[in-house]
Design a protein around this motif. Sequence first.
Motif, PDB file in Angstrom:
ATOM      1  N   ALA A 239       0.621  -1.295   0.382  1.00 47.20           N
ATOM      2  CA  ALA A 239      -0.221   0.224  -0.102  1.00 47.20           C
ATOM      3  C   ALA A 239       0.420   0.903   0.174  1.00 47.20           C
ATOM      4  CB  ALA A 239      -0.597   0.083   1.288  1.00 47.20           C
ATOM      5  N   ALA A 240       2.210   1.287   0.547  1.00 47.62           N
ATOM      6  CA  ALA A 240       2.889   2.877   0.552  1.00 47.62           C
ATOM      7  C   ALA A 240       4.444   1.982   0.537  1.00 47.62           C
ATOM      8  CB  ALA A 240       2.808   2.925   1.734  1.00 47.62           C
ATOM      9  N   PRO A 241       4.721   1.631  -0.658  1.00 49.78           N
ATOM     10  CA  PRO A 241       5.831   1.317  -0.865  1.00 49.78           C
ATOM     11  C   PRO A 241       7.185   2.457  -0.809  1.00 49.78           C
ATOM     12  CG  PRO A 241       4.778   1.178  -3.938  1.00 49.78           C
ATOM     13  CD  PRO A 241       4.104   1.773  -1.472  1.00 49.78           C
ATOM     14  N   ASP A 242       6.882   3.180  -0.922  1.00 52.22           N
ATOM     15  CA  ASP A 242       7.740   4.423  -0.936  1.00 52.22           C
ATOM     16  C   ASP A 242       7.740   4.634   0.329  1.00 52.22           C
ATOM     17  OD1 ASP A 242       8.100   4.570  -3.384  1.00 52.22           O
ATOM     18  OD2 ASP A 242       6.564   5.745  -4.102  1.00 52.22           O
ATOM     19  N   ASP A 243       7.532   3.927   1.607  1.00 52.44           N
ATOM     20  CA  ASP A 243       6.830   4.351   2.777  1.00 52.44           C
ATOM     21  C   ASP A 243       8.216   3.542   3.157  1.00 52.44           C
ATOM     22  OD1 ASP A 243       7.104   5.519   5.420  1.00 52.44           O
ATOM     23  OD2 ASP A 243       5.356   4.557   6.064  1.00 52.44           O
ATOM     24  N   VAL A 244      10.073   4.009   3.124  1.00 54.12           N
ATOM     25  CA  VAL A 244      10.577   3.159   3.708  1.00 54.12           C
ATOM     26  C   VAL A 244      11.880   4.240   4.996  1.00 54.12           C
ATOM     27  CG1 VAL A 244      10.568   1.574   1.969  1.00 54.12           C
ATOM     28  CG2 VAL A 244      11.738   3.471   1.947  1.00 54.12           C
ATOM     29  N   VAL A 245      12.859   3.122   5.633  1.00 52.45           N
ATOM     30  CA  VAL A 245      13.790   3.655   5.618  1.00 52.45           C
ATOM     31  C   VAL A 245      15.216   2.879   5.452  1.00 52.45           C
ATOM     32  CG1 VAL A 245      14.614   4.650   8.034  1.00 52.45           C
ATOM     33  CG2 VAL A 245      12.449   4.640   7.692  1.00 52.45           C
ATOM     34  N   PRO A 246      15.617   4.056   5.306  1.00 49.59           N
ATOM     35  CA  PRO A 246      17.458   3.373   4.655  1.00 49.59           C
ATOM     36  C   PRO A 246      17.897   2.460   5.032  1.00 49.59           C
ATOM     37  CG  PRO A 246      17.261   5.746   3.778  1.00 49.59           C
ATOM     38  CD  PRO A 246      15.866   6.095   4.676  1.00 49.59           C
TER      39      PRO A 246
END
Length: 76
Positions: free
Chosen positions: A55-62
């Motif tokens: 649902a939120a593939p760009d909501d990530v932490v490097p």
Amino acid sequence: MAPTVQSLGIDQLPREQRLALVHEIWETIVSEPQPPLLTEAQRLELERRVAEDDAAPDDVVPWEQVKAQALSRLKP
């Protein structure tokens, strides 16, 4: 006490017979039904997390940020 190759005399068999025995034992293992690797609760949690990520593939932490935060918590 569990049987050993020595107690069963398997170590005395020729190499070819030992390999054939290994194959036979392996076939009995893979033919048995396997229990699920995850519990039902674990499977549901995994599905929830995958759906959340989808649902939120760009909501990530490097990784570098995660690693730095974890290492900073280890310092006294």
